[in-house]
Design an enzyme around this catalytic site. Structure first.
Site, PDB file in Angstrom:
ATOM      1  N   GLU A 215     -11.384 -23.956  -4.670  1.00 28.86           N
ATOM      2  CA  GLU A 215     -11.906 -23.995  -6.039  1.00 28.86           C
ATOM      3  C   GLU A 215     -12.245 -25.416  -6.483  1.00 28.86           C
ATOM      4  OE1 GLU A 215      -9.556 -21.306  -8.745  1.00 28.86           O
ATOM      5  OE2 GLU A 215      -8.390 -21.061  -6.907  1.00 28.86           O
TER       6      GLU A 215
ATOM      7  N   SER B 244      -9.687 -17.655  -8.636  1.00 27.91           N
ATOM      8  CA  SER B 244     -11.130 -17.566  -8.858  1.00 27.91           C
ATOM      9  C   SER B 244     -11.793 -16.492  -8.010  1.00 27.91           C
ATOM     10  CB  SER B 244     -11.813 -18.925  -8.604  1.00 27.91           C
ATOM     11  OG  SER B 244     -11.409 -19.858  -9.569  1.00 27.91           O
TER      12      SER B 244
ATOM     13  N   ASP C  26      -4.001 -12.397 -17.122  1.00 24.61           N
ATOM     14  CA  ASP C  26      -5.105 -11.459 -16.965  1.00 24.61           C
ATOM     15  C   ASP C  26      -4.578 -10.026 -16.956  1.00 24.61           C
ATOM     16  OD1 ASP C  26      -6.735 -13.703 -16.719  1.00 24.61           O
ATOM     17  OD2 ASP C  26      -6.625 -13.691 -14.526  1.00 24.61           O
TER      18      ASP C  26
ATOM     19  N   GLU D  66      -2.492 -10.937 -13.015  1.00 22.23           N
ATOM     20  CA  GLU D  66      -1.833 -12.152 -12.519  1.00 22.23           C
ATOM     21  C   GLU D  66      -1.736 -13.167 -13.645  1.00 22.23           C
ATOM     22  OE1 GLU D  66      -5.254 -14.790 -10.476  1.00 22.23           O
ATOM     23  OE2 GLU D  66      -4.905 -12.889  -9.467  1.00 22.23           O
TER      24      GLU D  66
ATOM     25  N   ASN E 222      -2.016 -17.373 -14.601  1.00 21.83           N
ATOM     26  CA  ASN E 222      -2.704 -18.602 -14.190  1.00 21.83           C
ATOM     27  C   ASN E 222      -2.005 -19.792 -14.828  1.00 21.83           C
ATOM     28  OD1 ASN E 222      -5.513 -17.394 -13.066  1.00 21.83           O
ATOM     29  ND2 ASN E 222      -4.837 -16.250 -14.862  1.00 21.83           N
TER      30      ASN E 222
ATOM     31  N   SER F 136     -15.301 -20.837 -18.843  1.00 25.38           N
ATOM     32  CA  SER F 136     -13.899 -20.448 -18.690  1.00 25.38           C
ATOM     33  C   SER F 136     -13.404 -19.694 -19.924  1.00 25.38           C
ATOM     34  CB  SER F 136     -13.030 -21.675 -18.445  1.00 25.38           C
ATOM     35  OG  SER F 136     -13.292 -22.227 -17.167  1.00 25.38           O
TER      36      SER F 136
END
Length: 361
Positions: free
Chosen positions: A13, A186, A294, A306, A308, A317
């Site tokens: 990423e 990502s 998320d 998940e 982050n 974003s």
């Protein structure tokens, strides 16, 4: 303040991280801070400058475009002219030591798995985000999902497969399934498999990026994300892709996805449940300062996909869009993250500080 915005690095990423880093650096300069962008992997050639003089220049470019090409280790290694592959490039640590705080704009891999955080802790360098232990647990989807399930947080059933595991990969749930690197972000290396052949192909692709693959039961529903900064849960953002699913291209290329915040036609009880579960997830994983959770939502409730620990801060974003919808513009969001973490340091409440206090007892 003298602020290093640390980005780039050796992650798949990398390009996303650079985009976040440039935007953060420029926002901090507009706020009157002495912020400078430093690439973790490429480092900085001082060229006769003192370390303090590095902070005179933002060191950013306005021409960056995020490519949807996925960078491999070999691709990234070619960027270093000295042939070295060590994570910290020339002069990086010295420049970080001269800063009042380092804003970690790193994403994926060695940016979010705790290695950088541990190195900075060992050198008494202040930085944004969570500590090494929470970062490592959150980056590993198997560890984080096991912790969430233990605490009663609803998340999809899963099974882990490791590299060189013999035989066909069997899962205890029906197709379709989602195949991901265990430690990645990502949507790099992520696939939706509809049969055994696609499952085997997806797992093989995951092993280009990771030694472990996680296969999850597919969860139907509307997709959302919700950011938390200094204990404040922002309004959720709904993610509606024009076609397909929310992969790397849909995340970072304009025109493929609609982002709606606050979400429309969402029951307020469901929205509040997302906020409550976001705060709970941050807590059980030990995440500090800021993060993003998320979700899928369906008639069986909200499901955490998940967590982050260093959310993206690019123009597309999710966290910055949520903050803006709740009345917090980008520059203020960046400063809130910095000031929130500095308060944790001042109060002795960082992960490293807690560990030190415990060992002293």
């Amino acid at each position: 303040m003298k602020i290093v915005v640390l980005a780039g690095g050796r992650s798949t990423e990398r390009n996303v991280s650079i985009s976040s880093g440039y935007r953060i650096t420029n926002a901090l300069r507009q706020k009157g801070q002495q912020a400078t962008f430093i690439d973790l992997f490429l480092g900085y050639d001082l060229e006769g400058k003192t370390v303090d003089q590095v902070f005179d220049d933002a060191n950013t470019s306005k021409d960056l475009k995020i490519s949807d090409a996925i960078l491999t280790d070999a691709d990234i290694n070619k960027l270093r002219t000295d042939g070295s592959t060590q994570l910290f490039g020339p002069n990086v640590l010295a420049i970080c030591k001269a800063a009042d705080i380092v804003f970690l704009a790193l994403h994926g891999g060695d940016g979010e798995n705790g290695k950088v955080q541990a190195t900075l802790d060992l050198n008494n360098v202040k930085y944004t985000g969570s500590g090494p232990l929470a970062s490592g647990m959150t980056m590993n989807k198997v560890f984080s999902k096991e912790i969430m399930l233990y605490h009663g947080i609803q998340t999809a059933a899963f099974k882990e497969f490791k590299r060189n595991q013999p035989g066909e990969h069997k899962v205890p749930f029906d197709f379709p399934v989602v195949v991901k690197p265990t430690s990645g972000g990502s949507s790099v290396g992520t696939h939706i498999a509809h049969n055994q052949e696609e499952l085997e192909s997806g797992i093989a692709d995951v092993f280009r990026f990771d030694n472990s693959a996680i296969v999850e039961e597919f969860t139907p529903g509307r997709e959302f994300s919700l950011g938390v900064v200094n204990g404040r849960a922002f309004s959720a953002i709904e993610i509606k892709v024009h076609s397909g699913w929310y992969d790397f291209k849909h995340k970072f290329q304009a025109g493929y996805t609609d982002f709606i915040t606050p979400p429309k036609d969402l029951d307020e009880d469901v929205h509040q449940a997302m906020k409550d579960v976001s705060l709970q997830t941050m807590d059980v994983l030990g995440l500090q300062n800021y993060g993003r959770i998320d979700f899928f939502a369906n008639d069986k409730g909200v499901w955490v996909i998940e967590a982050n620990n260093l959310p993206g801060m690019t123009p597309l974003s999710l966290l910055p869009q949520e903050a803006e919808a709740d009345g917090v513009e980008y520059g203020d969001l960046v400063m809130d993250i910095i000031n929130g973490k500095l308060k944790l340091y001042a109060d002795g409440m960082t992960e490293a500080g807690i560990m030190t206090a415990t060992s002293a007892d």
